[in-house]
Design a protein around this motif. Sequence first.
Motif, PDB file in Angstrom:
ATOM      1  N   TRP A 268       0.995  -1.038  -0.031  1.00 28.57           N
ATOM      2  CA  TRP A 268       0.095   0.165   0.102  1.00 28.57           C
ATOM      3  C   TRP A 268       0.801   1.343  -0.127  1.00 28.57           C
TER       4      TRP A 268
ATOM      5  N   TYR B 252       1.640   1.760  -3.360  1.00 30.65           N
ATOM      6  CA  TYR B 252       0.349   2.643  -4.217  1.00 30.65           C
ATOM      7  C   TYR B 252       0.492   3.781  -3.942  1.00 30.65           C
TER       8      TYR B 252
ATOM      9  N   HIS C  92      -6.882  -1.454  -5.329  1.00 28.54           N
ATOM     10  CA  HIS C  92      -7.045  -2.162  -4.002  1.00 28.54           C
ATOM     11  C   HIS C  92      -8.642  -2.068  -3.715  1.00 28.54           C
TER      12      HIS C  92
ATOM     13  N   LEU D 215      -5.029  -6.173  -2.792  1.00 27.30           N
ATOM     14  CA  LEU D 215      -4.441  -5.128  -3.725  1.00 27.30           C
ATOM     15  C   LEU D 215      -4.096  -6.180  -4.845  1.00 27.30           C
TER      16      LEU D 215
END
Length: 351
Positions: free
Chosen positions: A90, A93, A233, A342
């Motif tokens: 994440w 991301y 995600h 994700l």
Amino acid sequence: MRPIRDIAVVAFGQTDHRRTSDELSEVEMLLPVLHDVLDRTGLQTSDIGFTCSGSTDYLAGRAFSFTMALDGVGAWPPISESHVEMDGAWALYEAWTKLLTGDADTALVYAYGKSSPGSVRDVLTRQLDPYYLAPLWPDSVALAALQAQALIDAGETDELALASVAARSRASATANSHAQLRGSVPQGDYLVRPLRTGDCPPIGDGAAAVILAAGDRARELCERPAWIRGIDHRIEAHALGVRDLTDSPSARLAAERAGAFERPVDTAELHAPFTSQEVILRKALRLDDHVRVNPSGGPLAANPVMAAGLIRIGEAATRVHRGESDRALAHATSGPCLQQNLVAVLEGDAR
């Protein structure tokens, strides 16, 4: 989300994952990995446009523990930096979205976790609903066992099939020098029925880092960049009782939005800490027997909390770099029973 600017993974590094690293602090564990990815690209810290990390204070047992890890990065002169209380996937991301804006051309993403100091099964209970589930203290293995039993009851798998997933993963890990478990590992006794020790991930410490670069900068830094063609995600309901634990609609939707179903992939790195979760993800992500799943051994071979998802992206990217894959899928999860998922699609330039 589909990219509006070409962004690629150009370097990946990770520790040798171990059951315990009592003699090392988080910074000491992380520093060699940061040096590794910078050396692979020839970059220095001052060349990085954005830095983002993933970790959790619950493992460290102190607030804002991630600020100490910045000692390994070097925060002076001042840098553009962010942190997510999530798996490093994440953090990647967030870095990807930063590069999409054009505010930076390069990004350093890192994640780390030391599970050895305490009971990670109990620590992960703090992710649960604080009113109804957390007071019962169902640990992560017990919840995964509920999911596995639901799969067996639905006729989706059986204990023999789960054991074959574990055996294949540990055999694949034989070629992975960073793996904590590899080769012939016995399935062992029941940990929480129907899950045996071999159906569950090892507890250990580790760290990983990735460098992202955009456009021509990526081609300057890597001979064959792993282009992120799509990444998305999604999250499912917090309450386990309102979910179908035998399916993962959030993983399916994330894959669809990332473009994974547009063309077949040849490799998939799945963050499936339990054998039963690979069964669910294979179905949700439409992975047939022609796709090589977890050639690194996956999280059944090494599962450093907060870094295992980022490692899946890094392992997939590395296979693109080496020419062993042309189109790979990488998956990361967080929360109990595949609650958050994700999915990223990575491609190499045509050969």
